[in-house]
Design an enzyme around this catalytic site. Structure first.
Site, PDB file in Angstrom:
ATOM      1  N   ALA A  29      84.965  -8.255 -18.293  1.00 60.44           N
ATOM      2  CA  ALA A  29      84.451  -9.046 -19.423  1.00 60.44           C
ATOM      3  C   ALA A  29      83.506 -10.107 -18.854  1.00 60.44           C
ATOM      4  O   ALA A  29      83.669 -11.310 -19.084  1.00 60.44           O
ATOM      5  CB  ALA A  29      85.592  -9.657 -20.242  1.00 60.44           C
ATOM      6  N   LEU A  30      82.533  -9.638 -18.113  1.00 59.17           N
ATOM      7  CA  LEU A  30      81.695 -10.524 -17.310  1.00 59.17           C
ATOM      8  C   LEU A  30      80.857 -11.453 -18.187  1.00 59.17           C
ATOM      9  O   LEU A  30      80.320 -11.044 -19.209  1.00 59.17           O
ATOM     10  CB  LEU A  30      80.776  -9.693 -16.409  1.00 59.17           C
ATOM     11  CG  LEU A  30      81.499  -8.736 -15.448  1.00 59.17           C
ATOM     12  CD1 LEU A  30      80.494  -7.946 -14.618  1.00 59.17           C
ATOM     13  CD2 LEU A  30      82.466  -9.478 -14.540  1.00 59.17           C
ATOM     14  N   HIS A  31      80.782 -12.720 -17.765  1.00 56.79           N
ATOM     15  CA  HIS A  31      79.979 -13.710 -18.492  1.00 56.79           C
ATOM     16  C   HIS A  31      79.084 -14.422 -17.489  1.00 56.79           C
ATOM     17  O   HIS A  31      79.059 -14.079 -16.290  1.00 56.79           O
ATOM     18  CB  HIS A  31      80.890 -14.668 -19.270  1.00 56.79           C
ATOM     19  CG  HIS A  31      82.005 -15.256 -18.442  1.00 56.79           C
ATOM     20  ND1 HIS A  31      81.776 -16.105 -17.391  1.00 56.79           N
ATOM     21  CD2 HIS A  31      83.350 -15.078 -18.494  1.00 56.79           C
ATOM     22  CE1 HIS A  31      82.915 -16.463 -16.859  1.00 56.79           C
ATOM     23  NE2 HIS A  31      83.904 -15.834 -17.492  1.00 56.79           N
ATOM     24  N   HIS A  34      80.436 -15.388 -14.090  1.00 59.25           N
ATOM     25  CA  HIS A  34      80.481 -14.306 -13.090  1.00 59.25           C
ATOM     26  C   HIS A  34      79.085 -14.047 -12.541  1.00 59.25           C
ATOM     27  O   HIS A  34      78.910 -13.792 -11.347  1.00 59.25           O
ATOM     28  CB  HIS A  34      81.001 -13.005 -13.720  1.00 59.25           C
ATOM     29  CG  HIS A  34      82.423 -13.080 -14.198  1.00 59.25           C
ATOM     30  ND1 HIS A  34      82.764 -13.003 -15.514  1.00 59.25           N
ATOM     31  CD2 HIS A  34      83.576 -13.211 -13.512  1.00 59.25           C
ATOM     32  CE1 HIS A  34      84.082 -13.081 -15.641  1.00 59.25           C
ATOM     33  NE2 HIS A  34      84.595 -13.209 -14.436  1.00 59.25           N
ATOM     34  N   GLN A  58      99.632 -10.048 -12.010  1.00 58.58           N
ATOM     35  CA  GLN A  58      99.456 -11.478 -12.241  1.00 58.58           C
ATOM     36  C   GLN A  58      99.703 -11.874 -13.697  1.00 58.58           C
ATOM     37  O   GLN A  58      99.527 -13.025 -14.068  1.00 58.58           O
ATOM     38  CB  GLN A  58      98.088 -11.964 -11.756  1.00 58.58           C
ATOM     39  CG  GLN A  58      96.890 -11.492 -12.557  1.00 58.58           C
ATOM     40  CD  GLN A  58      95.586 -11.842 -11.862  1.00 58.58           C
ATOM     41  OE1 GLN A  58      95.216 -11.252 -10.865  1.00 58.58           O
ATOM     42  NE2 GLN A  58      94.870 -12.830 -12.384  1.00 58.58           N
ATOM     43  N   GLY A 144      85.390 -19.178  -8.591  1.00 66.13           N
ATOM     44  CA  GLY A 144      84.989 -20.340  -9.394  1.00 66.13           C
ATOM     45  C   GLY A 144      85.968 -21.498  -9.237  1.00 66.13           C
ATOM     46  O   GLY A 144      87.175 -21.295  -9.106  1.00 66.13           O
ATOM     47  N   LYS A 145      85.413 -22.732  -9.289  1.00 70.08           N
ATOM     48  CA  LYS A 145      86.261 -23.929  -9.208  1.00 70.08           C
ATOM     49  C   LYS A 145      87.036 -24.172 -10.502  1.00 70.08           C
ATOM     50  O   LYS A 145      87.908 -25.026 -10.543  1.00 70.08           O
ATOM     51  CB  LYS A 145      85.384 -25.151  -8.933  1.00 70.08           C
ATOM     52  CG  LYS A 145      84.882 -25.273  -7.520  1.00 70.08           C
ATOM     53  CD  LYS A 145      84.145 -26.598  -7.429  1.00 70.08           C
ATOM     54  CE  LYS A 145      83.556 -26.871  -6.089  1.00 70.08           C
ATOM     55  NZ  LYS A 145      82.765 -28.121  -6.121  1.00 70.08           N
ATOM     56  N   LYS A 146      86.691 -23.444 -11.584  1.00 69.72           N
ATOM     57  CA  LYS A 146      87.444 -23.618 -12.833  1.00 69.72           C
ATOM     58  C   LYS A 146      88.919 -23.300 -12.575  1.00 69.72           C
ATOM     59  O   LYS A 146      89.799 -23.975 -13.059  1.00 69.72           O
ATOM     60  CB  LYS A 146      86.912 -22.711 -13.937  1.00 69.72           C
ATOM     61  CG  LYS A 146      87.674 -22.921 -15.244  1.00 69.72           C
ATOM     62  CD  LYS A 146      87.231 -21.977 -16.327  1.00 69.72           C
ATOM     63  CE  LYS A 146      87.815 -20.597 -16.194  1.00 69.72           C
ATOM     64  NZ  LYS A 146      89.245 -20.485 -16.541  1.00 69.72           N
ATOM     65  N   ARG A 184      88.641 -15.355 -21.618  1.00 68.68           N
ATOM     66  CA  ARG A 184      89.615 -15.575 -22.701  1.00 68.68           C
ATOM     67  C   ARG A 184      89.023 -16.385 -23.856  1.00 68.68           C
ATOM     68  O   ARG A 184      89.634 -16.454 -24.925  1.00 68.68           O
ATOM     69  CB  ARG A 184      90.861 -16.276 -22.151  1.00 68.68           C
ATOM     70  CG  ARG A 184      91.738 -15.353 -21.303  1.00 68.68           C
ATOM     71  CD  ARG A 184      93.127 -15.931 -21.063  1.00 68.68           C
ATOM     72  NE  ARG A 184      94.039 -14.970 -20.488  1.00 68.68           N
ATOM     73  CZ  ARG A 184      94.322 -14.884 -19.189  1.00 68.68           C
ATOM     74  NH1 ARG A 184      93.755 -15.701 -18.325  1.00 68.68           N
ATOM     75  NH2 ARG A 184      95.174 -13.971 -18.749  1.00 68.68           N
TER      76      ARG A 184
HETATM   77  O1  PAF Z   1      90.111 -15.055 -11.359  1.00 71.65           O
HETATM   78  C1  PAF Z   1      90.253 -13.837 -11.599  1.00 71.65           C
HETATM   79  O2  PAF Z   1      89.464 -13.204 -12.313  1.00 71.65           O
HETATM   80  C2  PAF Z   1      91.442 -13.107 -11.013  1.00 71.65           C
HETATM   81  O3  PAF Z   1      92.548 -13.940 -10.903  1.00 71.65           O
HETATM   82  C3  PAF Z   1      91.128 -12.439  -9.646  1.00 71.65           C
HETATM   83  C4  PAF Z   1      90.779 -13.479  -8.601  1.00 71.65           C
HETATM   84  C5  PAF Z   1      89.987 -11.454  -9.818  1.00 71.65           C
HETATM   85  C6  PAF Z   1      92.365 -11.669  -9.155  1.00 71.65           C
HETATM   86  O4  PAF Z   1      92.763 -10.698 -10.055  1.00 71.65           O
END
Ligand code: PAF
Length: 273
Positions: A29-31, A34, A58, A144-146, A184
């Site tokens: 879901a690249l923005h 990214h 995760q 990212g630092k977010k 999200r």
């Molecule tokens: O930040 C993310 O998108 C994820 O936590 C990562 C680092 C790709 C690991 O799944």
């Protein structure tokens, strides 16, 4: 751009490449956030690899693993247009076996803040990032630092396990009104999106207070919590760059972090002072 699904196939292909490798791990879901990481990787490296993998380990039971936005075709286009050389698109079966070795997040720093709201989340993150770094063996990897706590834990893993990769932290990219970019954000209704701006407002107020000389962490936190309403505040925390909670802000060595829930969406943001 080559799209590769198998971890072993990618490992083999990348071994044959000459020059430096820049790696951007993502869950898709690249923005624009990214794309900023990809652009930085492109500038500093000969080859750029992006991974898209919605990592099941995760996500906690009952979280948004199934609902997490998946935009395969659009993401491929973004990567292609950004000049990515390899897009790694594995499935869960190829990344995980049964009864396997995994990593544990540090007992303290992996279980405070987001790790306290989501116990075990960072063990899943570290396990998958470790696998991804072993597959790609990049010269540099971009985060990212977010996701400041994630970034700190990945830096800790790389140092603790003597991994041979440079972790490159990148500034948070924001939408026009200031909301930190996140896949999200797509879950937010118009009203939730407006209310979510209280997060950046609270971080701006914190910065202004510090600039006026207010260095008491509890005073700053109280002001911020007032501004965050009606969001459900998971935490407002003030730590030093080693992620130890501090009572007094140290300019040049402080991160103020917020996690708040808007509707059902968990939002993270922070400011480095
Ligand atoms: O930040 C993310 O998108 C994820 O936590 C990562 C680092 C790709 C690991 O799944």
């Amino acid at each position: 751009m080559r799209v590769v699904h198998s971890p072993l196939a990618l490992q083999k292909l990348l071994k044959e490449e000459q020059g430096s490798i820049g790696f951007v791990p993502t869950m898709g879901a690249l923005h624009l956030g990214h794309r900023t990481l990809i652009d930085a990787a492109k500038k500093a490296n000969d080859i750029v690899v992006v991974s898209i993998f919605v990592n099941p380990t995760q996500f906690l039971e009952g979280e948004d693993l199934d609902a997490y936005p998946r935009k395969e075709e659009a993401d491929k286009k973004v990567c292609e247009l950004s000049g990515v050389d390899y897009l790694f698109y594995p499935d869960a079966a190829s990344m995980y076996g049964n009864d396997e070795v995994s990593l544990n997040a540090p007992n303290v720093r992996g279980y405070i803040m987001e790790g306290s709201s989501r116990p075990g989340h960072f063990s899943g993150v570290l396990t998958v990032v470790n696998k991804l770094l072993n597959i790609v063996t990049p010269t540099r990897a971009y985060f990212g630092k977010k996701d400041a706590q994630q970034l700190m834990l990945i830096e800790t893993m790389v140092a603790n396990l003597f991994m041979n990769v440079e972790i490159v932290p990148m500034d948070t990219v924001r939408e026009k009104e200031g909301l930190a970019m996140s896949s999200r954000n797509a879950y937010l209704s118009e009203q939730e999106r407006t209310e979510s701006l209280n997060i950046i407002k609270s971080l701006h107020i914190a910065t202004q207070l510090v600039m006026k000389g207010e260095l008491s962490a509890s005073q700053i936190k109280d002001e911020m919590i007032g501004i965050l309403e009606p969001l459900e505040v998971e935490y407002v925390t003030i730590v030093n760059r080693s992620f130890e909670p501090i009572e007094v802000v140290e300019i040049g060595n402080t991160i103020i972090l917020v996690e708040a829930i808007s509707g059902t969406t968990r939002l993270l943001d922070n400011i480095w002072i």
